[in-house]
Write a protein that holds these residues in place. Sequence first.
Motif, PDB file in Angstrom:
ATOM      1  N   CYS A 204       1.101  -1.234   0.033  1.00  0.00           N
ATOM      2  CA  CYS A 204      -0.038   0.123  -0.441  1.00  0.00           C
ATOM      3  C   CYS A 204       0.850   1.310  -0.075  1.00  0.00           C
ATOM      4  CB  CYS A 204      -0.569  -0.277   1.167  1.00  0.00           C
ATOM      5  SG  CYS A 204      -2.330   1.166   0.737  1.00  0.00           S
ATOM      6  N   ARG A 205       0.608   1.990  -1.050  1.00  0.00           N
ATOM      7  CA  ARG A 205       0.906   3.385  -0.897  1.00  0.00           C
ATOM      8  C   ARG A 205       0.529   4.636  -0.926  1.00  0.00           C
ATOM      9  NH1 ARG A 205       3.803   6.195  -6.024  1.00  0.00           N
ATOM     10  NH2 ARG A 205       5.512   8.098  -5.535  1.00  0.00           N
ATOM     11  N   THR A 206       0.803   5.968  -0.750  1.00  0.00           N
ATOM     12  CA  THR A 206      -0.157   7.088  -0.300  1.00  0.00           C
ATOM     13  C   THR A 206       0.606   8.067  -0.955  1.00  0.00           C
ATOM     14  OG1 THR A 206       0.918   7.262   1.774  1.00  0.00           O
ATOM     15  CG2 THR A 206      -1.542   6.026   1.418  1.00  0.00           C
ATOM     16  N   TRP A 207       0.200   8.888  -1.280  1.00  0.00           N
ATOM     17  CA  TRP A 207       0.617   9.874  -1.641  1.00  0.00           C
ATOM     18  C   TRP A 207      -0.497  11.321  -1.506  1.00  0.00           C
ATOM     19  CZ3 TRP A 207      -0.943   7.148  -4.843  1.00  0.00           C
ATOM     20  CH2 TRP A 207      -1.159   6.926  -5.854  1.00  0.00           C
ATOM     21  N   THR A 208      -0.419  12.175  -1.604  1.00  0.00           N
ATOM     22  CA  THR A 208      -1.124  14.098  -1.267  1.00  0.00           C
ATOM     23  C   THR A 208      -1.312  14.947  -2.539  1.00  0.00           C
ATOM     24  OG1 THR A 208      -1.571  13.233   0.721  1.00  0.00           O
ATOM     25  CG2 THR A 208      -2.244  15.301   0.297  1.00  0.00           C
ATOM     26  N   LEU A 209      -1.951  15.527  -2.933  1.00  0.00           N
ATOM     27  CA  LEU A 209      -1.336  16.690  -3.615  1.00  0.00           C
ATOM     28  C   LEU A 209      -1.780  17.380  -2.309  1.00  0.00           C
ATOM     29  CD1 LEU A 209      -3.431  16.003  -6.746  1.00  0.00           C
ATOM     30  CD2 LEU A 209      -1.195  15.846  -6.440  1.00  0.00           C
ATOM     31  N   ASP A 210      -0.901  18.482  -2.540  1.00  0.00           N
ATOM     32  CA  ASP A 210      -1.325  19.628  -1.579  1.00  0.00           C
ATOM     33  C   ASP A 210      -2.199  20.672  -1.956  1.00  0.00           C
ATOM     34  OD1 ASP A 210       0.100  21.847  -3.266  1.00  0.00           O
ATOM     35  OD2 ASP A 210       1.792  21.704  -2.524  1.00  0.00           O
ATOM     36  N   ARG A 211      -2.726  21.934  -0.715  1.00  0.00           N
ATOM     37  CA  ARG A 211      -3.195  22.874  -1.688  1.00  0.00           C
ATOM     38  C   ARG A 211      -3.486  23.344  -2.578  1.00  0.00           C
ATOM     39  NH1 ARG A 211      -7.078  23.739   2.698  1.00  0.00           N
ATOM     40  NH2 ARG A 211      -7.079  22.675   4.416  1.00  0.00           N
ATOM     41  N   ALA A 212      -2.546  24.178  -3.046  1.00  0.00           N
ATOM     42  CA  ALA A 212      -2.158  24.749  -4.903  1.00  0.00           C
ATOM     43  C   ALA A 212      -2.229  24.074  -5.898  1.00  0.00           C
ATOM     44  CB  ALA A 212       0.120  24.902  -3.729  1.00  0.00           C
ATOM     45  N   GLU A 213      -1.582  22.352  -5.210  1.00  0.00           N
ATOM     46  CA  GLU A 213      -1.623  21.446  -6.788  1.00  0.00           C
ATOM     47  C   GLU A 213      -2.500  20.230  -6.887  1.00  0.00           C
ATOM     48  OE1 GLU A 213       2.411  19.166  -5.983  1.00  0.00           O
ATOM     49  OE2 GLU A 213       1.243  18.632  -5.062  1.00  0.00           O
ATOM     50  N   THR A 214      -3.758  20.725  -5.769  1.00  0.00           N
ATOM     51  CA  THR A 214      -5.334  20.845  -5.504  1.00  0.00           C
ATOM     52  C   THR A 214      -6.191  21.731  -6.658  1.00  0.00           C
ATOM     53  OG1 THR A 214      -4.064  19.136  -3.935  1.00  0.00           O
ATOM     54  CG2 THR A 214      -7.081  20.492  -4.581  1.00  0.00           C
ATOM     55  N   THR A 215      -5.972  23.088  -6.222  1.00  0.00           N
ATOM     56  CA  THR A 215      -6.029  23.717  -6.849  1.00  0.00           C
ATOM     57  C   THR A 215      -6.106  23.866  -8.810  1.00  0.00           C
ATOM     58  OG1 THR A 215      -6.719  25.576  -5.025  1.00  0.00           O
ATOM     59  CG2 THR A 215      -6.894  26.393  -6.805  1.00  0.00           C
ATOM     60  N   ALA A 216      -4.672  24.076  -8.433  1.00  0.00           N
ATOM     61  CA  ALA A 216      -4.591  23.748  -9.829  1.00  0.00           C
ATOM     62  C   ALA A 216      -5.325  23.474 -10.836  1.00  0.00           C
ATOM     63  CB  ALA A 216      -2.798  24.258 -10.107  1.00  0.00           C
ATOM     64  N   VAL A 387      -2.907   3.337  -3.470  1.00  0.00           N
ATOM     65  CA  VAL A 387      -2.791   2.117  -4.411  1.00  0.00           C
ATOM     66  C   VAL A 387      -2.757   1.257  -3.221  1.00  0.00           C
ATOM     67  CG1 VAL A 387      -0.207   2.538  -4.906  1.00  0.00           C
ATOM     68  CG2 VAL A 387      -2.555   1.263  -6.502  1.00  0.00           C
ATOM     69  N   THR A 388      -3.467   0.151  -3.802  1.00  0.00           N
ATOM     70  CA  THR A 388      -3.416  -0.984  -3.331  1.00  0.00           C
ATOM     71  C   THR A 388      -2.879  -2.154  -4.471  1.00  0.00           C
ATOM     72  OG1 THR A 388      -4.425  -0.366  -1.156  1.00  0.00           O
ATOM     73  CG2 THR A 388      -4.102  -2.786  -1.287  1.00  0.00           C
ATOM     74  N   SER A 389      -2.589  -3.309  -4.140  1.00  0.00           N
ATOM     75  CA  SER A 389      -1.654  -3.966  -4.837  1.00  0.00           C
ATOM     76  C   SER A 389      -0.724  -4.728  -4.817  1.00  0.00           C
ATOM     77  CB  SER A 389      -1.256  -3.235  -5.932  1.00  0.00           C
ATOM     78  OG  SER A 389      -0.840  -4.067  -7.350  1.00  0.00           O
ATOM     79  N   THR A 390      -0.936  -6.407  -5.848  1.00  0.00           N
ATOM     80  CA  THR A 390       0.426  -7.155  -5.537  1.00  0.00           C
ATOM     81  C   THR A 390       1.279  -6.865  -7.362  1.00  0.00           C
ATOM     82  OG1 THR A 390      -0.747  -9.311  -6.083  1.00  0.00           O
ATOM     83  CG2 THR A 390      -0.690  -8.791  -3.378  1.00  0.00           C
ATOM     84  N   ASP A 391       1.091  -6.441  -7.522  1.00  0.00           N
ATOM     85  CA  ASP A 391       1.408  -6.426  -8.390  1.00  0.00           C
ATOM     86  C   ASP A 391       3.101  -5.146  -8.526  1.00  0.00           C
ATOM     87  OD1 ASP A 391       3.029  -5.020 -11.629  1.00  0.00           O
ATOM     88  OD2 ASP A 391       0.456  -4.270 -11.850  1.00  0.00           O
ATOM     89  N   PRO A 392       4.432  -5.439  -8.899  1.00  0.00           N
ATOM     90  CA  PRO A 392       4.991  -5.039  -8.489  1.00  0.00           C
ATOM     91  C   PRO A 392       5.585  -3.679  -9.278  1.00  0.00           C
ATOM     92  CG  PRO A 392       5.728  -7.460  -8.561  1.00  0.00           C
ATOM     93  CD  PRO A 392       4.502  -6.940  -9.385  1.00  0.00           C
ATOM     94  N   ASP A 393       4.657  -3.175 -10.636  1.00  0.00           N
ATOM     95  CA  ASP A 393       4.234  -2.095 -10.933  1.00  0.00           C
ATOM     96  C   ASP A 393       3.982  -1.098 -10.386  1.00  0.00           C
ATOM     97  OD1 ASP A 393       6.120  -0.541 -12.981  1.00  0.00           O
ATOM     98  OD2 ASP A 393       4.047  -1.023 -14.510  1.00  0.00           O
ATOM     99  N   ALA A 394       2.779  -1.742  -9.028  1.00  0.00           N
ATOM    100  CA  ALA A 394       1.914  -0.808  -9.097  1.00  0.00           C
ATOM    101  C   ALA A 394       2.710   0.739  -8.812  1.00  0.00           C
ATOM    102  CB  ALA A 394       0.979  -1.606  -8.028  1.00  0.00           C
ATOM    103  N   ALA A 395       3.125   0.602  -8.159  1.00  0.00           N
ATOM    104  CA  ALA A 395       3.424   2.515  -7.380  1.00  0.00           C
ATOM    105  C   ALA A 395       4.451   3.047  -9.102  1.00  0.00           C
ATOM    106  CB  ALA A 395       5.278   2.247  -7.044  1.00  0.00           C
ATOM    107  N   GLY A 396       5.665   2.011 -10.122  1.00  0.00           N
ATOM    108  CA  GLY A 396       5.450   3.007 -11.158  1.00  0.00           C
ATOM    109  C   GLY A 396       4.524   3.420 -11.806  1.00  0.00           C
ATOM    110  N   LEU A 397       3.319   2.524 -12.346  1.00  0.00           N
ATOM    111  CA  LEU A 397       1.797   2.936 -12.989  1.00  0.00           C
ATOM    112  C   LEU A 397       1.297   3.982 -12.440  1.00  0.00           C
ATOM    113  CD1 LEU A 397      -0.391   1.947 -15.115  1.00  0.00           C
ATOM    114  CD2 LEU A 397      -1.834   1.484 -13.075  1.00  0.00           C
TER     115      LEU A 397
END
Length: 419
Positions: A204-216, A387-397
């Motif tokens: 499982c990998r997490t990431w976030t868009l901050d307020r400026a990125e979200t607004t854009a 993203v949750t996956s057992t695919d080794p390329d999930a993070a790359g995708l």
Amino acid sequence: MTVRRHLSPYERAVWAAGEALPATVAGAVHVEGATTPGRLRDAVAAVRARHPLLGSRVERGGPWRAWFTTEGVPETPLRVEYPVAGRTVARVLEEELQRPFATADGPLARFVVVDGGDSFDLIAVFHHLVADGHSAAVVFRDILRHLAAPGAGGPAVAAPPADGLLPGPRVRPADLAKLSRSLRLPRQAGPPALPPGHAAPLTCRTWTLDRAETTALLDRCRAERTTVHAALCAAFARARRAPGPARIAVAADLRRILAPVPEESVGLYAASFLLPVATGRPHDDLWEGARELRERLHRRLRPEELRPLVAGFRLLPLPDGMITRLLHRSENKGARFDVSLSNFLTSIPDTYGDLRLTAFHGAAHTSLSGAPLVILIGFGGRLFFSVTSTDPDAAGLCERAMTHLNAAVTPARPAGARL
């Protein structure tokens, strides 16, 4: 509130699927402010009383019948952890998503708190039969309300099955044909799911868009007359390395068509359908594809298209064991989709007395195939991804998809352009 009611045809299909496949959804929030495990246990108990399906189990009454019941269900688990270097919330989610629920015993929800003293992370884990993304937001809101003002919770909220809230007649012969078309696309060549014990580890990998990125991103989507969900579908299709159209599983919130709307109910009010998306060529305009996808998504989210995703199961009177075997066999042949995209905006408050909710991620594990499940939650002016996956390329995708999206939002300036 004591509950004993039949599982609807749609709920019975999801329960039977969960006997063979993963059927776990989760949410994780970060809260600034202090609490104690004892106060959290009281809050969890209060929320279970308000939303009784969280404290239920499934009682089987033969091959065609099953009930929700709250009788004889043990206390809802709350596990307490403390921060450890290198052990992130994503690691906790990975572990919890792989722990199946004993549906015959219950309860169908559990919690983990990572107590950091002046802040904490709260993870809620549900069997998909009793919760979806909107439900998780309601549960977190009610827990935080109880922590801020114990005893101020509202009355118990019933969770009627989605089947009974659909518009139109109860059964239409065309529903089964539409259900079949919505859930089936031609399989593409690819490896079958690995047998238990041989599969790659779930990550499982997490990431976030901050307020400026979200607004854009939001501003650009509005300017291009499209939506974030359509833009994401276009970006993920472009990020695939395999030939042919991408098969994207789109999650839909059924509350948009149910009446009355179960706004406060915690239950299963979501479904999904498959959407083929052309990958496009590298020099093609992503926004042109996103505008076309917006129209296609709009058509697929109309009541007459969403209704069969639930109503069609009334015309499939299969014994639960057969449903389980058929789905297990299908999953072992390989993924039905290349990536699943869930997207919802929550408007729950961010402040509860001295507590402040600052982050909200979702996660799910609902397939043996290992295809990536991407969840996007809009909260507090930011976008929270997982993203949750057992695919080794999930993070790359995901990295490639976000690169395509970022490049489209802020295209490179021509050579010689002034800053």
